[in-house]
Design an enzyme around this catalytic site. Sequence first.
Site, PDB file in Angstrom:
ATOM      1  N   GLY A 110       0.796  -1.227   0.000  1.00 21.13           N
ATOM      2  CA  GLY A 110       0.000   0.000   0.000  1.00 21.13           C
ATOM      3  C   GLY A 110       0.821   1.267   0.000  1.00 21.13           C
ATOM      4  O   GLY A 110       1.799   1.391  -0.721  1.00 21.13           O
ATOM      5  N   SER A 111       0.401   2.184   0.862  1.00 19.31           N
ATOM      6  CA  SER A 111       0.871   3.568   0.770  1.00 19.31           C
ATOM      7  C   SER A 111       2.370   3.744   0.900  1.00 19.31           C
ATOM      8  O   SER A 111       3.028   3.136   1.746  1.00 19.31           O
ATOM      9  CB  SER A 111       0.199   4.395   1.867  1.00 19.31           C
ATOM     10  OG  SER A 111       0.753   5.701   1.859  1.00 19.31           O
ATOM     11  N   SER A 112       2.883   4.653   0.069  1.00 12.49           N
ATOM     12  CA  SER A 112       4.299   5.025   0.105  1.00 12.49           C
ATOM     13  C   SER A 112       4.638   5.767   1.391  1.00 12.49           C
ATOM     14  O   SER A 112       5.790   5.834   1.800  1.00 12.49           O
ATOM     15  CB  SER A 112       4.611   5.903  -1.105  1.00 12.49           C
ATOM     16  OG  SER A 112       3.795   7.065  -1.099  1.00 12.49           O
TER      17      SER A 112
END
Lengths: 386, 145
Positions: free
Chosen positions: B65-67
């Site tokens: 998922g998110s960076s």
Amino acid sequence: MHLTRDEEKGLSGEYGEATSAAYRILVAIGEATDAEKLVPIKWAHVSGVNYNTIGDSGLEFLREISKDGKVRVNTSLNPMGFDRENLPELSPEFIEKQFEIARAYEKIGVIPTFSCIPYEILPIPQEGTQVSFAESSAAVLANSHLNIITNKESALSALASALTGKSPYSDLRIDENRSPMVEIVNETDLENELDYGLLGYFTGKTIQKSCTGICNISENTDMWSLKSLAAGIGTSGSCGMFQPKKPSKFIEKVNYGKREMNETRDELNTSEDGQLITFGSPQLGIEEISKIQTLMDGKKFTKPCKIFCPKSVFCKAKQYGIIDSLQKSGVDFISDACTCLTPLINKKNYDSIITNSVKASYYMKTSNKVSVALKSLKSIIKGYTV
Amino acid sequence: MRFDLEIKCKKIVGGRTKGKLLLSKKPINFLGMVNTQSGEITNTSNGFERQNLKGKILVFPNSIGSSVGAYTIYSLKSNNVAPNGIICTNNVDITTASGCAISNIPLAFIDNQRYNDLVNCIKILGKNKEIEITLDTEEGKIIID
């Protein structure tokens, strides 16, 4: 990973603390991904801007970096928490800290785009150019549709690449790793952008490889659907690239049928209805805002509606008269921010929202604790306008 | 009976640390699933009970998922609720590697075979027993006490 003498100097601190920290990050990633060397990149896109997500420790880190750090390549910036020119009712502390984060990035030379769709507001470099994109949806779209090359970078790895102009040569940066070893065989009729988002979320969750094939999707898929697909993949997994293709005999396959689509929808759809309609995660481009205007055709929303888009897109749409038209329909435009993780939508002011974005749905539920009614654009306009 | 087992690992971020083992068979999205103030994993739909990362040696496949998850790892460290060490078992993703590098959290990789050795060891020691391990990435080894 081999470092040149100049890179060794950077690591040892000869070019300052920020550069040294950047090389420490790149060396760890080099070890992690078995890179042999660093390669130049032409463009970095950095995430980690929203005070809501990086908090005080992130701010403190950026204060330190901005003391002597300077970007070496064009660097664009992800959304922050709110619109710079239309301040919301958030605490003065939140607003001040958010602006301090923005100033730290500007001090090191980052272009204050505050956008998760940098590819719609800055020129795309020529095919095959190495870039470093942190925003997960932008990284997947860059590899899969824009013909430029990036790994699925982190906020810190893209910042490290911005400060050094380099990235470890590994994974999707190497040609031979850009061919799918596994493919999703789509058996559903993808009717709208939400269907593409659900397919993307399933793909990211299921495929553990860097590159996946997706069979039976149209080659003429519109940008909204491609952005939904890329954002879905980016949200649920570690996969950084998809290739639309015909099924191959020689590749491992995973079927995506009606059952898988329904299961994915059931996971993300956590409410029947909502108090607020939001569009834009990723932020909307000019084509998508135009499409909403066309479908609205002068009708009015029966619930409050927020559209998130970059400032430059807002200005362009304003020139075309689209903004005025949609404002008359009840739309509130917010630039510089994105539905995903904005502090403007939280459980204190909303129990539930309505959106067509699977990315917004995931983060609204997990981080902002707001339930989501997931519906397609057409279904939202059909159900909530007069 | 004292039980000692050593498993080799690949160093990603150097250091030597100790902690109770926290094993997840599923990947973690640090941004969406972890409370940076408490260190608690808040999303229990991932097969987790309400576990806390603080002071643990986290063994998990990789992050997803998110960076921005890299900043989450850094926040956990700044708030003194980070795991003492992390071991990835599928691949060491860029988010985990960069987050640990900047937070000085020892990070290692073990392949499938060594992961199976670790799981077998847990079975022998008893599923419900808290297992303390030493992660020494400089020496490239995990020691199960």
